[in-house]
Write an enzyme that holds these catalytic residues in place. Structure first.
Site, PDB file in Angstrom:
ATOM      1  N   GLY A 173       9.119  47.317  23.496  1.00 38.54           N
ATOM      2  CA  GLY A 173       9.274  46.656  22.185  1.00 38.54           C
ATOM      3  C   GLY A 173       8.795  47.600  21.094  1.00 38.54           C
ATOM      4  O   GLY A 173       8.101  47.215  20.164  1.00 38.54           O
ATOM      5  N   GLY A 174       9.187  48.873  21.223  1.00 39.47           N
ATOM      6  CA  GLY A 174       8.601  49.942  20.398  1.00 39.47           C
ATOM      7  C   GLY A 174       9.229  50.121  19.036  1.00 39.47           C
ATOM      8  O   GLY A 174       8.842  51.025  18.310  1.00 39.47           O
ATOM      9  N   HIS A 232       0.989  39.234  20.107  1.00 32.64           N
ATOM     10  CA  HIS A 232       0.642  38.202  19.112  1.00 32.64           C
ATOM     11  C   HIS A 232       1.855  37.364  18.689  1.00 32.64           C
ATOM     12  O   HIS A 232       1.692  36.325  18.061  1.00 32.64           O
ATOM     13  CB  HIS A 232      -0.044  38.829  17.883  1.00 32.64           C
ATOM     14  CG  HIS A 232       0.839  39.771  17.115  1.00 32.64           C
ATOM     15  ND1 HIS A 232       0.483  41.055  16.843  1.00 32.64           N
ATOM     16  CD2 HIS A 232       2.065  39.608  16.584  1.00 32.64           C
ATOM     17  CE1 HIS A 232       1.447  41.641  16.164  1.00 32.64           C
ATOM     18  NE2 HIS A 232       2.423  40.774  15.996  1.00 32.64           N
TER      19      HIS A 232
HETATM   20  C1  LIG Z   1       6.010  43.463  15.639  1.00 31.13           C
HETATM   21  S1  LIG Z   1       7.303  44.533  16.199  1.00 31.13           S
HETATM   22  C2  LIG Z   1       6.344  45.809  16.928  1.00 31.13           C
HETATM   23  C3  LIG Z   1       7.098  47.099  16.987  1.00 31.13           C
HETATM   24  C4  LIG Z   1       6.263  48.297  17.483  1.00 31.13           C
HETATM   25  N1  LIG Z   1       5.755  48.083  18.822  1.00 31.13           N
HETATM   26  C5  LIG Z   1       5.127  48.581  16.532  1.00 31.13           C
HETATM   27  O1  LIG Z   1       3.980  48.606  16.958  1.00 31.13           O
HETATM   28  O2  LIG Z   1       5.395  48.803  15.345  1.00 31.13           O
HETATM   29  C6  LIG Z   1       7.944  43.686  17.597  1.00 31.13           C
HETATM   30  C7  LIG Z   1       9.132  44.414  18.254  1.00 31.13           C
HETATM   31  O3  LIG Z   1       9.505  43.660  19.421  1.00 31.13           O
HETATM   32  C8  LIG Z   1      10.919  43.728  19.527  1.00 31.13           C
HETATM   33  N2  LIG Z   1      11.370  42.630  20.411  1.00 31.13           N
HETATM   34  C9  LIG Z   1      11.430  41.303  20.133  1.00 31.13           C
HETATM   35  N3  LIG Z   1      11.885  40.615  21.189  1.00 31.13           N
HETATM   36  C10 LIG Z   1      12.105  41.531  22.163  1.00 31.13           C
HETATM   37  C11 LIG Z   1      12.587  41.438  23.509  1.00 31.13           C
HETATM   38  N4  LIG Z   1      12.887  40.263  24.046  1.00 31.13           N
HETATM   39  N5  LIG Z   1      12.667  42.576  24.243  1.00 31.13           N
HETATM   40  C12 LIG Z   1      12.350  43.785  23.698  1.00 31.13           C
HETATM   41  N6  LIG Z   1      11.893  43.937  22.424  1.00 31.13           N
HETATM   42  C13 LIG Z   1      11.790  42.827  21.665  1.00 31.13           C
HETATM   43  C14 LIG Z   1      11.394  43.615  18.088  1.00 31.13           C
HETATM   44  O4  LIG Z   1      12.744  44.053  17.939  1.00 31.13           O
HETATM   45  C15 LIG Z   1      10.367  44.502  17.375  1.00 31.13           C
HETATM   46  O5  LIG Z   1      10.808  45.842  17.309  1.00 31.13           O
END
Ligand SMILES: C[S@@+](CC[C@H](N)C(=O)[O-])C[C@H]1O[C@@H](n2cnc3c(N)ncnc32)[C@H](O)[C@@H]1O
Length: 443
Positions: free
Chosen positions: A268-269, A361
């Protein structure tokens, strides 16, 4: 006078005085003057590096907590409550100033500043209203009113600088945030989208509807924030969110201990800005950035974007970002972008580290367990899990005997009469927590 109130005031004042002594000692030893609030922030100034000095960090926290507690103690309680109720003005004005590129216009004007008439001209907005907006910010120490209606940047306003000529920002509104540090994007997203979601807190609690979150109520939509951000019509919001996420960094894990060639999986980067910062310092690490399809395969986003396709025609915001900031990793194939839903089995079998930054979170405990199970199933005995998130500490003083309930989880407390968690000195953690509550997904 010996009443308890006066003695508390003195104790708070003493905390401030001692903290000032500490700060002055560190700066004097380094023969460096403290930065001025009136001058723009200059990251290259040696004074800024001293902010990371542990003595300065501790003293700063004490001053923030004590100064706020001191004014709360002496001020009229009604005035304090009413000011708190209207704090949304600060968010709204800050967003307006950022969207109208005021910081960049003022940077170009220099230290003498500019009349509101000229600040408002490039955005063709109402100069009188803009002056009132900037004045409200100036009373909160963001911008400075040099003479009536003439404003200039100061230390705080200048951190919103997008680093481009204002002409370029006005010419291409949709690209004004690309290629920036991401800080203005973070401020705008917080003061726009997050503020609207949080404004619904009481409505959601008093009149709940099954599965409805604060942000759902604000935007009259269903589903998670991520569903919403990935809609074609919200591409500007999503890119602003992605760019804004790039302004964070963190310390705390010794990445250099990982073996050369070890694989860091950034689960989820986003566009992988944190793993990029880690790889810059540890170029031997391979990186796999995983996210949902639209975040990874930006070619789709770009083709329907408000933004023009990137000049290098990669059609991919991730690769573009990495090419600009760590080209060697892209050229040597040391970074890979993978479409992966973290609710499905984890495809990387040989990770040195799975990193979850600001993921947990956003989801209920039940869903977080699902995410973690998939990582555990793919983990080797040597694989490490790095979770980067914020810990919300109670504002009540906890007896020492209770602090060791979780081994290693004991945290320092501020000296009395400060709030034990340093109160507003740590406000950012509490803001973040409640923002997450407006988009916490349980389904
Ligand atoms: C709050 S952001 C955090 C991004 C990054 N890890 C950072 O620290 O800036 C949450 C991330 O989770 C991703 N995300 C949400 N649901 C997801 C899923 N089911 N599988 C993979 N990524 C997902 C979103 O697209 C987003 O990029």
């Amino acid at each position: 006078m010996t009443s308890i109130g006066i003695s508390t005031l003195r104790r708070l004042a003493n905390i401030i005085n001692e903290a000032i002594d500490d700060i002055e000692r560190v700066y004097a030893a380094a023969d460096t003057p403290l930065s001025s609030l009136d001058a723009p922030f200059n990251p290259a100034d040696p004074a800024e590096a001293l902010l990371q000095n542990p003595i300065v960090e501790g003293a700063t926290l004490n001053i923030m907590a004590a100064a706020s507690q001191l004014s709360a103690t002496v001020a009229s309680p009604a005035a304090s409550a009413l000011n708190a109720a209207q704090a949304y003005h600060i968010s709204a004005c800050l967003r307006a100033a950022s969207e109208m590129n005021v910081v960049e216009v003022l940077r170009e004007a220099g230290p003498a500043g500019l009349h509101a008439r000229e600040i408002a001209a490039p955005s063709k907005t109402d100069p009188l209203l803009l002056a009132r907006i900037l004045r409200l910010l100036a009373i909160h120490n963001i911008f400075r009113e040099v003479t009536p209606n003439v404003f200039t940047n100061n230390r705080i306003s200048s951190v919103l600088d997008k680093g481009k000529p204002s002409k370029v920002l006005f010419e291409n509104r949709n690209e004004r945030l690309t290629g920036t540090s991401g800080f203005a994007a973070l401020v705008e997203f917080s003061a726009d989208h997050n503020m609207k979601g949080v404004a619904m807190l009481a409505d959601i609690m008093l009149h709940p509807k099954e599965g409805e979150l604060g942000f759902n109520r604000a935007y009259r939509t269903t589903g998670s924030l991520w569903d919403w951000l990935h809609r074609p019509e919200n591409v500007y919001q999503m890119q602003r969110f992605d760019i804004g996420s790039c302004s964070h960094t963190f310390r705390g894990f010794n990445w250099s201990e990982l073996p050369t060639g070890g694989v860091l999986v950034d689960v989820g980067g986003g566009i992988g800005h944190i793993s990029l910062a880690i790889a810059q310092k540890n170029p031997g690490l391979r990186v796999v950035v995983q996210d949902l399809e639209d975040t990874i395969k930006d070619s789709k986003i770009v083709s329907r974007s408000l933004y023009k396709p990137p000049v290098n025609k990669t059609g991919n915001l991730n690769i573009q970002y990495w090419k600009e900031n760590l080209p060697s990793h892209v050229e040597s194939g040391m970074v890979d972008f993978q479409v992966h839903d973290f609710y499905t089995p984890q495809p990387v079998p040989n990770a040195a580290v799975f990193m979850l930054r600001y993921i947990m979170h956003d989801w209920s405990d039940e869903l977080v367990v699902k995410i973690l199970r998939h990582l555990r199933d793919a983990a080797q005995p040597t694989t490490k899990l790095v979770v980067v998130d914020k810990i919300v500490v109670s504002a009540a003083r906890v007896p020492d005997s209770k602090k060791e309930a979780i081994p290693g989880a004991a945290r320092p407390s501020a000296p009395a009469p400060l709030l034990p968690n340093w109160g507003v000195g740590k406000a950012e953690v509490y803001y973040y927590d409640l923002t997450a509550s407006t988009r916490l997904c349980t389904h």
